[in-house]
Design an enzyme around this catalytic site. Sequence first.
Site, mmCIF file in Angstrom:
data_model
loop_
_atom_site.group_PDB
_atom_site.id
_atom_site.type_symbol
_atom_site.label_atom_id
_atom_site.label_comp_id
_atom_site.label_asym_id
_atom_site.label_seq_id
_atom_site.Cartn_x
_atom_site.Cartn_y
_atom_site.Cartn_z
ATOM 1 N N HIS A 193 -7.916 -5.239 -1.316
ATOM 2 C CA HIS A 193 -6.642 -4.593 -0.985
ATOM 3 C C HIS A 193 -5.928 -5.313 0.151
ATOM 4 C CE1 HIS A 193 -3.713 -1.415 -0.712
ATOM 5 N NE2 HIS A 193 -4.017 -1.178 0.553
ATOM 6 N N SER A 201 0.836 -1.198 0.000
ATOM 7 C CA SER A 201 0.000 0.000 0.000
ATOM 8 C C SER A 201 0.881 1.263 0.000
ATOM 9 C CB SER A 201 -0.965 -0.038 1.196
ATOM 10 O OG SER A 201 -2.001 0.890 1.044
ATOM 11 N N ASP A 258 -8.437 -5.766 -5.820
ATOM 12 C CA ASP A 258 -8.212 -4.465 -5.178
ATOM 13 C C ASP A 258 -9.056 -3.409 -5.885
ATOM 14 O OD1 ASP A 258 -7.151 -2.128 -3.980
ATOM 15 O OD2 ASP A 258 -5.178 -3.067 -3.777
#
Length: 338
Positions: free
Chosen positions: A313, A130, A284
Amino acid sequence: MTKSPSFLTLENFRLECGATLSEARLVYQTYGKLASDRTNAILYPTSYGAQHCDIDWLIRADSILDPSRWFIIIPNMFGNGLSSSPSNCQDCGLSEQGFWFSHVDNVRAQEQLLREVFGIEHLALIYGWSMGAQQAYHWGVLYGDRVTRIAALCGTARTTDHNRIFLQSLRTALTADPTWNGNRFEAIPERGYRAFARIYASWAASQAFYRQGIYYRLGYTSLEDYLLRAWESNYRKRDPHNLLAMIDTWLHCDVSDNFIYQSDYKKAMGAIKAKTLVMPSTTDLYFTPEDCAAEAALIPEAKYLPIPSFWGHRAGNPYQNPTDEDFIRVAIQKLLEE
C-alpha cells in the site's frame, strides 16, 4: 520558513450522521500561486492518520506536484486532529454515540472552501492516496462538472468486505485496551497502540517488502526497531479517539451512499466525468489491484495503471522510495498534459 495553515469555520454544519456542528473547522494548507483565471488548482486531500505536513513532501518542482505551475490545496480530513475531531471538538463523538464523519461531509466542506475562500469553480486535478483517493472519487461523483481529472492512488470508491475486516481488526485491537470504557479512553492505551501498530504494519507493506528486509535499507536495526519507530511511535502521535473516528469514516466509505444515488453504486461510478487515473499498487493487500480494476471498468474515462511495486500500500506514498515516486510523477505529468 513554512507558513502556518489556515482554517475555514463552517457554521451550523450538518453531517451525514445527523449531527450538526455549531462551528466546524476545516484546516488547510496551500502551496504555489493561484492563477488569475483560477484554472491551475489541485486538491490533495489527506489520508488515514496523516496531516498536511505528513504528505506535502511530494509538492516540489522535481517531484509529483509542481508548485511553480500549480496551486495546490491540502484540506485536512475531519477527524485527523487539525480539522474538527474528537480531540478538539466537544460536539464530535464516536460511532458508539451514533456519530461519525463521512466523506460526503469532507467534500462538502472542501467545496465550500474552494468556492468561498478562493473563488475556484473547477479543479484541474484531485490527487489522492488511500483515504485521499476515497475523497477524490466522492468529488467525481458529487461534483462531476467541476472536476477535470482524478488521480486515485491505492484507494477504492467503496470499502470492500475484506477491507472492512482489516478496519474492524484495528478498531477491536485499540478498544481492547483496558483503558477503554466502552465510550472513551480513560488513559493512554499503551497495549492498544502496540497491537494497532503491528496490525497496520502487517497490512500496509507487502510480504516481499519484509522478505527482502527493506527496513534495513531505511536505517532500522531490526524488525522490532522498524515496528517501534516507523509505526508505533507515529500512531502514538495521534489521539486514539481520532484514530477511531478516521476508521469510522473509512468504514462508511461508499460513493453511492447519499441522497443523490441512493446506494446505486454502478450509477454513481458511471457518473464520474473526469479523466480518471486509477493507480493501485500491484502488492497492496487491502486496496487490491483486482478491486481497483473492477472500479476502473465502471468509470467512463478511466485509465488503469498499476504501480509495479513490492512496497504494498505504501507504494502510493513513496517518500522513501524514489523508484515508485518517479513512476507516479511521470504518470501524473501525462495526465495533466491531456
